[in-house]
Write a protein that holds these residues in place. Structure first.
Motif, short mmCIF file in Angstrom:
data_model
loop_
_atom_site.label_atom_id
_atom_site.label_comp_id
_atom_site.label_asym_id
_atom_site.label_seq_id
_atom_site.Cartn_x
_atom_site.Cartn_y
_atom_site.Cartn_z
N ALA A 229 -13.68 -40.12 19.38
CA ALA A 229 -12.41 -40.81 19.62
C ALA A 229 -12.51 -42.26 19.14
O ALA A 229 -13.55 -42.91 19.26
CB ALA A 229 -12.08 -40.78 21.10
N ARG A 230 -11.42 -42.72 18.54
CA ARG A 230 -11.40 -44.10 18.05
C ARG A 230 -11.30 -45.07 19.22
O ARG A 230 -10.57 -44.84 20.20
CB ARG A 230 -10.22 -44.32 17.11
N ALA A 231 -12.04 -46.16 19.11
CA ALA A 231 -11.96 -47.18 20.16
C ALA A 231 -10.61 -47.87 20.12
O ALA A 231 -10.00 -48.00 19.06
CB ALA A 231 -13.09 -48.19 19.97
N ALA A 232 -10.17 -48.32 21.28
CA ALA A 232 -8.87 -48.99 21.36
C ALA A 232 -8.92 -50.33 20.64
O ALA A 232 -9.97 -51.00 20.59
CB ALA A 232 -8.49 -49.20 22.83
N GLY A 233 -7.81 -50.71 20.06
CA GLY A 233 -7.74 -51.99 19.37
C GLY A 233 -7.57 -53.14 20.35
O GLY A 233 -7.33 -52.94 21.55
N ILE A 234 -7.73 -54.35 19.86
CA ILE A 234 -7.56 -55.53 20.69
C ILE A 234 -6.64 -56.51 20.00
O ILE A 234 -6.44 -56.45 18.79
CB ILE A 234 -8.92 -56.23 20.99
N LYS A 235 -6.06 -57.40 20.79
CA LYS A 235 -5.21 -58.45 20.24
C LYS A 235 -5.96 -59.77 20.27
O LYS A 235 -6.72 -60.06 21.20
CB LYS A 235 -3.92 -58.58 21.05
#
Length: 253
Positions: A229-235
């Motif tokens: 699973a792809r890691a969540a992005g960040i802002k």
């Protein structure tokens, strides 16, 4: 001129593929199946050649389970003239390996004597991208892969193919094996009248034994897993913070 078009029954490209709990392969139970998209493009191209008066007969061939009849009927509904089904497996989870497929297609070529074989560059289920090349080696015919444009001339085919640096145009002597890419054309939808007509078009059933070909597998699937699973992005709050993360955390600059 006769054209042979191999088609494969695969999981529909809109379906989310799920791996079996034991990791032995992909779960095909109650899953929608359809024609391999690259093969669909190959069928469309052969039909366009027939409409242009270049081709006189289109023969679709599929190798696999009994249910592949549906795939061949789709090709017939699109415009193929007749079909050949080679019953090489009883279990839908059994995938016939490229070399065995190429040997069977070579036997069909010897029997049907087409001048061109137009096939998809690969199947979306195993992504082998090997059958066309193996078939060219077995037949000793010229080959043109990844075709995005095909023009048949007197005794030759001019093929524009997609390569890493852009487009390459080559001229091959017929008979030839041509594998097609996505940008060659947009396949048509089979109309209801043509779907009804397809039921009356000839569809012959054969077995590998009829051609003297052994389809016993040479490869063993050890394990099948889903991609991580792809890691969540960040802002980030600023360009400086973005540059810092790309340099210190991602290590890409």
């Amino acid at each position: 001129m006769k054209v042979l078009v191999p088609v494969k029954r695969v999981i529909d490209y809109n379906v989310k593929v799920r791996v079996k709990a034991d990791g032995s392969g992909v779960d095909l139970a109650n899953v929608k199946m359809s024609m391999n998209p690259f093969d669909e493009i190959a069928v469309e191209e052969s039909i366009r050649m027939k409409e242009a008066g270049v081709v006189s007969e289109i023969v679709a061939v599929s190798i696999g389970v009994k249910q592949a009849q549906e795939t061949l009927r789709t090709a017939l509904a699109m415009g193929a003239d007749r079909a050949i089904l080679i019953l090489a497996a009883d279990d839908v989870h059994t995938d016939i390996e490229p070399l065995a497929v190429a040997k069977l297609l070579k036997a069909v070529i010897d029997e049907e004597a087409p001048e061109i074989v137009i096939c998809g560059k690969q199947a979306i289920d195993n992504d082998m991208n090997a059958t066309g090349q193996m078939l060219a080696a077995l037949t000793g015919w010229a080959q043109a892969t990844f075709a995005s444009e095909i023009t048949v001339e007197e005794g030759h085919a001019r093929v524009t193919r997609e390569v890493d640096g852009g487009l390459q145009t080559i001229k091959v002597k017929l008979p030839a094996i041509i594998s097609v890419d996505l940008r060659l054309n947009e396949p048509r939808y089979a109309s209801l009248p043509n779907i009804m007509k397809a039921k009356k078009k000839p569809l012959d059933e054969k077995t590998p034994a009829d051609y003297g070909v052994d389809v016993s597998p040479r490869l063993t699937i050890m394990k099948t897993t889903e991609p991580p699973a792809r890691a969540a992005g960040i802002k980030v709050g600023s360009v400086d913070e973005l540059m810092s993360k790309l340099k210190d955390e991602a290590g890409v600059i």
